[in-house]
Scaffold this motif. Structure first.
Motif, PDB file in Angstrom:
ATOM      1  N   VAL A   1      -5.206   4.433  -0.234  1.00 41.43           N
ATOM      2  CA  VAL A   1      -5.643   5.682  -0.865  1.00 41.43           C
ATOM      3  C   VAL A   1      -6.889   6.127  -0.120  1.00 41.43           C
ATOM      4  N   PHE A   2      -6.756   7.215   0.627  1.00 37.76           N
ATOM      5  CA  PHE A   2      -7.843   7.718   1.454  1.00 37.76           C
ATOM      6  C   PHE A   2      -8.837   8.522   0.609  1.00 37.76           C
TER       7      PHE A   2
ATOM      8  N   ARG B   1      -4.753  14.439  -9.281  1.00 40.62           N
ATOM      9  CA  ARG B   1      -4.412  14.224  -7.876  1.00 40.62           C
ATOM     10  C   ARG B   1      -4.594  12.769  -7.470  1.00 40.62           C
ATOM     11  N   ARG B   2      -5.674  12.160  -7.967  1.00 42.23           N
ATOM     12  CA  ARG B   2      -5.935  10.774  -7.602  1.00 42.23           C
ATOM     13  C   ARG B   2      -4.851   9.857  -8.137  1.00 42.23           C
ATOM     14  N   ARG B   3      -4.321  10.144  -9.310  1.00 42.75           N
ATOM     15  CA  ARG B   3      -3.215   9.334  -9.854  1.00 42.75           C
ATOM     16  C   ARG B   3      -1.976   9.457  -8.969  1.00 42.75           C
ATOM     17  N   VAL B   4      -1.706  10.668  -8.519  1.00 44.77           N
ATOM     18  CA  VAL B   4      -0.554  10.880  -7.634  1.00 44.77           C
ATOM     19  C   VAL B   4      -0.786  10.177  -6.288  1.00 44.77           C
ATOM     20  N   ASP B   5      -2.023  10.213  -5.797  1.00 48.14           N
ATOM     21  CA  ASP B   5      -2.348   9.520  -4.549  1.00 48.14           C
ATOM     22  C   ASP B   5      -2.072   8.022  -4.661  1.00 48.14           C
ATOM     23  N   ILE B   6      -2.403   7.456  -5.814  1.00 44.03           N
ATOM     24  CA  ILE B   6      -2.146   6.030  -6.031  1.00 44.03           C
ATOM     25  C   ILE B   6      -0.646   5.759  -6.065  1.00 44.03           C
ATOM     26  N   ALA B   7       0.102   6.630  -6.738  1.00 42.60           N
ATOM     27  CA  ALA B   7       1.559   6.479  -6.759  1.00 42.60           C
ATOM     28  C   ALA B   7       2.127   6.536  -5.353  1.00 42.60           C
ATOM     29  N   ARG B   8       1.631   7.481  -4.538  1.00 44.59           N
ATOM     30  CA  ARG B   8       2.086   7.591  -3.145  1.00 44.59           C
ATOM     31  C   ARG B   8       1.818   6.306  -2.371  1.00 44.59           C
TER      32      ARG B   8
ATOM     33  N   LEU C   1       1.718   3.357  -3.465  1.00 43.98           N
ATOM     34  CA  LEU C   1       2.471   2.220  -3.990  1.00 43.98           C
ATOM     35  C   LEU C   1       3.981   2.338  -3.777  1.00 43.98           C
ATOM     36  N   LEU C   2       4.418   3.392  -3.100  1.00 47.74           N
ATOM     37  CA  LEU C   2       5.856   3.617  -2.913  1.00 47.74           C
ATOM     38  C   LEU C   2       6.552   2.427  -2.271  1.00 47.74           C
ATOM     39  N   ASN C   3       5.919   1.806  -1.287  1.00 49.36           N
ATOM     40  CA  ASN C   3       6.561   0.725  -0.525  1.00 49.36           C
ATOM     41  C   ASN C   3       6.327  -0.663  -1.124  1.00 49.36           C
ATOM     42  N   LYS C   4       5.823  -0.701  -2.388  1.00 48.97           N
ATOM     43  CA  LYS C   4       5.542  -1.961  -3.085  1.00 48.97           C
ATOM     44  C   LYS C   4       4.620  -2.858  -2.251  1.00 48.97           C
ATOM     45  N   PRO C   5       3.417  -2.362  -1.915  1.00 53.84           N
ATOM     46  CA  PRO C   5       2.504  -3.141  -1.069  1.00 53.84           C
ATOM     47  C   PRO C   5       1.966  -4.360  -1.798  1.00 53.84           C
ATOM     48  N   ARG C   6       1.546  -5.341  -1.010  1.00 54.21           N
ATOM     49  CA  ARG C   6       0.902  -6.522  -1.575  1.00 54.21           C
ATOM     50  C   ARG C   6      -0.602  -6.298  -1.753  1.00 54.21           C
ATOM     51  N   ILE C   7      -1.162  -5.401  -0.912  1.00 50.77           N
ATOM     52  CA  ILE C   7      -2.594  -5.119  -0.990  1.00 50.77           C
ATOM     53  C   ILE C   7      -2.805  -3.613  -0.919  1.00 50.77           C
ATOM     54  N   LEU C   8      -3.650  -3.109  -1.809  1.00 54.03           N
ATOM     55  CA  LEU C   8      -3.940  -1.675  -1.888  1.00 54.03           C
ATOM     56  C   LEU C   8      -5.394  -1.448  -1.480  1.00 54.03           C
ATOM     57  N   PHE C   9      -5.594  -0.647  -0.428  1.00 49.03           N
ATOM     58  CA  PHE C   9      -6.930  -0.296   0.033  1.00 49.03           C
ATOM     59  C   PHE C   9      -7.344   1.018  -0.612  1.00 49.03           C
ATOM     60  N   LEU C  10      -8.499   1.014  -1.249  1.00 45.30           N
ATOM     61  CA  LEU C  10      -9.021   2.200  -1.912  1.00 45.30           C
ATOM     62  C   LEU C  10     -10.363   2.556  -1.282  1.00 45.30           C
ATOM     63  N   ASP C  11     -10.409   3.656  -0.545  1.00 50.94           N
ATOM     64  CA  ASP C  11     -11.633   4.068   0.129  1.00 50.94           C
ATOM     65  C   ASP C  11     -12.330   5.124  -0.721  1.00 50.94           C
ATOM     66  N   GLU C  12     -13.281   4.680  -1.528  1.00 51.80           N
ATOM     67  CA  GLU C  12     -14.019   5.542  -2.455  1.00 51.80           C
ATOM     68  C   GLU C  12     -13.070   6.399  -3.296  1.00 51.80           C
ATOM     69  N   PRO C  13     -12.195   5.769  -4.076  1.00 53.33           N
ATOM     70  CA  PRO C  13     -11.125   6.509  -4.760  1.00 53.33           C
ATOM     71  C   PRO C  13     -11.583   7.373  -5.921  1.00 53.33           C
TER      72      PRO C  13
ATOM     73  N   VAL D   1      -9.614   5.861 -16.678  1.00 51.21           N
ATOM     74  CA  VAL D   1      -8.144   5.891 -16.676  1.00 51.21           C
ATOM     75  C   VAL D   1      -7.607   5.296 -15.379  1.00 51.21           C
ATOM     76  N   ILE D   2      -8.200   5.683 -14.250  1.00 48.56           N
ATOM     77  CA  ILE D   2      -7.765   5.167 -12.945  1.00 48.56           C
ATOM     78  C   ILE D   2      -7.879   3.651 -12.918  1.00 48.56           C
ATOM     79  N   TRP D   3      -8.993   3.121 -13.397  1.00 50.55           N
ATOM     80  CA  TRP D   3      -9.185   1.674 -13.356  1.00 50.55           C
ATOM     81  C   TRP D   3      -8.282   0.938 -14.330  1.00 50.55           C
TER      82      TRP D   3
END
Length: 296
Positions: free
Chosen positions: A78-79, A134-141, A143-155, A166-168
């Motif tokens: 999540v950029f 928008r941030r919720r949709v960004d997180i969904a985007r 997670l599409l590929n079922k990643p093992r690790i999610l990088f959040l750059d100042e989300p 809510v995001i947390w």
């Protein structure tokens, strides 16, 4: 099990060293906070770890893999700035992104929309959404590929307190239910309070590392501010640091341990009119380590 390992990770641009000999060991399912002042090298490190930039030296693995193609299968990002099309609907944006992966079905898109609480505005144009939506949709985007690790750059930058909560909540549920690992950079240091592991970066180097509670014990102290009752003098151990403010009639005491406030207040109860307790925070850790504010 380590989901991410980085050894001697270094990145330089000409004579400028942006990231200098960084070592990281991230356990699967953990929440890791990666902190530092602006210009410390956080985003450069994230770009390397997400395969968007090649290290000048050193190496890293994701889920035991070191080939770029294989690592990317286990990464979600999540950029700071969105990469989705503002003119398309939320659902169309995600379905379009899903085509980049061979095994992501339409059902996966709908399931993620529900999980992040975006199903109710799935037919709206992405550009018409609020920042939190928008941030919720960004997180969904991400997670599409079922990643093992999610990088959040100042989300959560720019989001209100309720939306950040809510995001947390969404991310915590995914950590618990899916074993998702979260690697976070943030300017809101209270978000690092619950981190399993914290790395503090300054001038491209790791200057501190440990659990949030451990770092607070090492680099901060807690203070007890006491308003003594009229004509009362507190009995304070001689080896404790304290300061009396005659203007406000308060005694500020540096607490040597977490149990000390309870014991002290109990012993001095008859002499105390009121008190405030200020526990050391990640803000205090950051200032003690870097000597400047997070947005400096």
């Amino acid at each position: 099990m380590e989901i991410l390992t980085a050894e001697h990770l270094t990145k330089h641009y000409g004579q400028h060293i942006a990231v200098n000999d960084v070592n990281l060991h991230v356990m699967a399912g953990s929440l890791v906070a990666f902190l530092g002042p602006n210009g410390a090298g956080k985003s450069t490190t994230i770009r390397m770890l997400t395969t968007l930039s090649q290290p000048s030296s050193g190496f890293f693995t994701i889920n035991g893999k070191n080939r770029l193609k294989d690592m990317r299968q286990d990464i979600g990002i999540v950029f700071q700035e969105s990469v989705l099309d503002s003119r398309l609907t939320v659902r169309d944006n995600l379905r379009l992104r899903a085509r980049l992966y061979p095994d992501v079905s339409r059902q996966r898109v709908d399931d993620l929309l529900t999980r992040v609480g975006a199903a109710e505005f799935a037919k709206q144009a992405y550009g018409s959404l609020s920042g939190g939506q928008r941030r919720r949709v960004d997180i969904a985007r991400a997670l599409l590929n079922k990643p093992r690790i999610l990088f959040l750059d100042e989300p959560t930058t720019g989001l209100d307190i309720q939306t950040r909560a809510v995001i947390w909540k969404i991310l915590q549920e995914m950590r618990e239910q899916d074993g998702l690992t979260v690697f976070l950079t943030t300017h809101y240091l209270e978000e690092a309070e619950a981190a399993d592991d914290v790395y503090v970066l300054d001038q491209g180097r790791i200057i501190a590392h440990g659990a949030a509670e451990v770092l607070k014990q090492q680099y901060t102290h807690s203070e007890l501010v006491v308003w003594p009752s009229q004509h009362q003098i507190l009995t304070i151990p001689t080896n404790w640091h304290h300061h009396f403010d005659p203007q406000h009639g308060t005694e500020t005491i540096e607490m040597p341990s977490e149990q000390s406030p309870i014991d002290f207040l109990s012993s001095q109860q008859a002499k105390i009119q009121d008190f405030e307790y200020h526990k050391g925070s990640m803000d205090d850790v950051f200032l003690a380590l870097t000597g400047r504010e997070i947005r400096g």
